[in-house]
Scaffold this active site. Sequence first.
Site, PDB file in Angstrom:
ATOM      1  N   TYR A 183       0.805  -1.363   0.034  1.00 24.45           N
ATOM      2  CA  TYR A 183      -0.076   0.158   0.060  1.00 24.45           C
ATOM      3  C   TYR A 183       0.808   1.289   0.025  1.00 24.45           C
ATOM      4  O   TYR A 183       0.436   2.415  -0.358  1.00 24.45           O
ATOM      5  CB  TYR A 183      -0.987  -0.073   1.161  1.00 24.45           C
ATOM      6  CG  TYR A 183      -2.122  -0.912   1.108  1.00 24.45           C
ATOM      7  CD1 TYR A 183      -2.229  -2.000  -0.037  1.00 24.45           C
ATOM      8  CD2 TYR A 183      -2.873  -1.299   2.220  1.00 24.45           C
ATOM      9  CE1 TYR A 183      -3.323  -2.662   0.198  1.00 24.45           C
ATOM     10  CE2 TYR A 183      -3.875  -1.981   2.199  1.00 24.45           C
ATOM     11  CZ  TYR A 183      -4.175  -2.844   1.075  1.00 24.45           C
ATOM     12  OH  TYR A 183      -5.078  -3.837   1.283  1.00 24.45           O
ATOM     13  N   LYS A 234       3.370 -15.291   2.099  1.00 24.20           N
ATOM     14  CA  LYS A 234       3.306 -16.161   0.916  1.00 24.20           C
ATOM     15  C   LYS A 234       4.604 -16.318   0.581  1.00 24.20           C
ATOM     16  O   LYS A 234       5.116 -16.050  -0.522  1.00 24.20           O
ATOM     17  CB  LYS A 234       2.275 -15.378   0.093  1.00 24.20           C
ATOM     18  CG  LYS A 234       2.129 -15.959  -1.313  1.00 24.20           C
ATOM     19  CD  LYS A 234       1.214 -17.287  -0.973  1.00 24.20           C
ATOM     20  CE  LYS A 234       0.830 -18.073  -2.368  1.00 24.20           C
ATOM     21  NZ  LYS A 234       0.253 -19.363  -1.945  1.00 24.20           N
ATOM     22  N   ASP A 291      -3.070 -17.835   1.690  1.00 25.88           N
ATOM     23  CA  ASP A 291      -4.411 -18.654   1.095  1.00 25.88           C
ATOM     24  C   ASP A 291      -4.695 -19.626   2.243  1.00 25.88           C
ATOM     25  O   ASP A 291      -6.171 -19.779   2.153  1.00 25.88           O
ATOM     26  CB  ASP A 291      -4.128 -19.292  -0.304  1.00 25.88           C
ATOM     27  CG  ASP A 291      -2.655 -19.680  -0.395  1.00 25.88           C
ATOM     28  OD1 ASP A 291      -1.852 -19.960   0.690  1.00 25.88           O
ATOM     29  OD2 ASP A 291      -2.524 -20.507  -1.557  1.00 25.88           O
ATOM     30  N   ASP A 320      -5.398  -6.670   5.955  1.00 22.35           N
ATOM     31  CA  ASP A 320      -6.464  -6.197   5.281  1.00 22.35           C
ATOM     32  C   ASP A 320      -7.701  -7.064   5.047  1.00 22.35           C
ATOM     33  O   ASP A 320      -8.856  -6.978   5.458  1.00 22.35           O
ATOM     34  CB  ASP A 320      -6.262  -5.208   4.189  1.00 22.35           C
ATOM     35  CG  ASP A 320      -7.153  -4.080   3.829  1.00 22.35           C
ATOM     36  OD1 ASP A 320      -8.583  -4.191   4.461  1.00 22.35           O
ATOM     37  OD2 ASP A 320      -7.072  -3.386   3.023  1.00 22.35           O
ATOM     38  N   ASP A 334     -11.086  -8.783   7.352  1.00 20.27           N
ATOM     39  CA  ASP A 334     -12.495  -8.761   6.947  1.00 20.27           C
ATOM     40  C   ASP A 334     -13.056 -10.179   7.077  1.00 20.27           C
ATOM     41  O   ASP A 334     -14.505 -10.416   7.154  1.00 20.27           O
ATOM     42  CB  ASP A 334     -12.728  -8.159   5.697  1.00 20.27           C
ATOM     43  CG  ASP A 334     -12.597  -6.488   5.668  1.00 20.27           C
ATOM     44  OD1 ASP A 334     -12.401  -6.072   6.716  1.00 20.27           O
ATOM     45  OD2 ASP A 334     -12.845  -6.141   4.393  1.00 20.27           O
TER      46      ASP A 334
END
Length: 356
Positions: A141, A191, A223, A247, A251
């Site tokens: 980001y 990852k 994942d 992020d 959620d």
Amino acid sequence: MTKKVLLLPGDGIGPEIVAQAENVLIHLIENFDLDVELDTDVVGGAAYDLTETPLPEQTLNKALQADAVLLGAVGGHKWEPLEREVRPEKALLDLRSRLELFANLRPAMLYPQLVNASSLKRDRIENLDLMIIRELTGGIYFGEPRGVFEEGGERVGINTYRYSESEIERIAHVGFKTAQLRNGRLCSVDKANVLEVTELWREVVTEVGKEYPDVELSHMYVDNAAMQLVRAPKQFDVIVTGNMFGDILSDVAAMLTGSIGMLPSASLDSNGKGLYEPVHGSAPDIAGQNKANPLATIMSVSLMLRYSLNRADLANRINLAVENVLGNGARTFDIAEGETYISTTDMGEQVVTAIK
């Protein structure tokens, strides 16, 4: 010493939910010896409409001087056509960066009264209590270079996923220390099988872990972590991960609790100063209808009391009040199992009454 708290209602449902959180703070100031001075200013789209910038200098200066900031939400359809540099969301990124808020704490706890509001089976989520710690000022980001460029006769979009060793060490320490205060288990999510930057992440977290022999450290690819959160979420105690992965995973965790309207968050610097906000967005589709759930914002005040205002006693009082209100059957529309629900204002008033 009097603490300064800045309220930034923002856009969409922000003003409605922050108003209820403000009522809670006022009640604590007037009745429970909370030595806090409140101030309010604009941010996001509301600020752009007044000043043509989503984060006016006046708002930023107040935030820099405050001991804690409570934010409602920013953004909405109205401002989507704007250039990226002046969209409401830019204010949030700039606040995190300028205030050096590198550690984002997102607790996901299921109140027993809401076990049927979750989309998962009771046995998978009953007594759920986990913490996601998201690195907030680095990663993709904020990495450079970034942007959309012309290359070979076509447009090419570029974002850079970057982390320094010191950035990873800093957030890893927060993760381990948080695990020490809970159940002593930390899962680092990366990852590392395909991204070199997260290969470094895994190496650094492992090194930092040697300083915390009392914490059980595990690693998981992002994942798989997403899958495990909806398969067997209670296996997690504390999760630490980078900006983008955090992020997304937070959620996912939101829906385990029955509604994203139930999740608070704290974004902290290295000295305990923080920006507190609900995890959900501005929900422009229901803005102005007095039906948004204010509980995540009110519980963000609880986190503020615990981490920035040194009043854990009042934080516990708020948490107990929310639990009692839910136990009495109060539901906003997002967590209502039937057709009966109460308004934003009614929910806030019931929490204040329960605090009394």
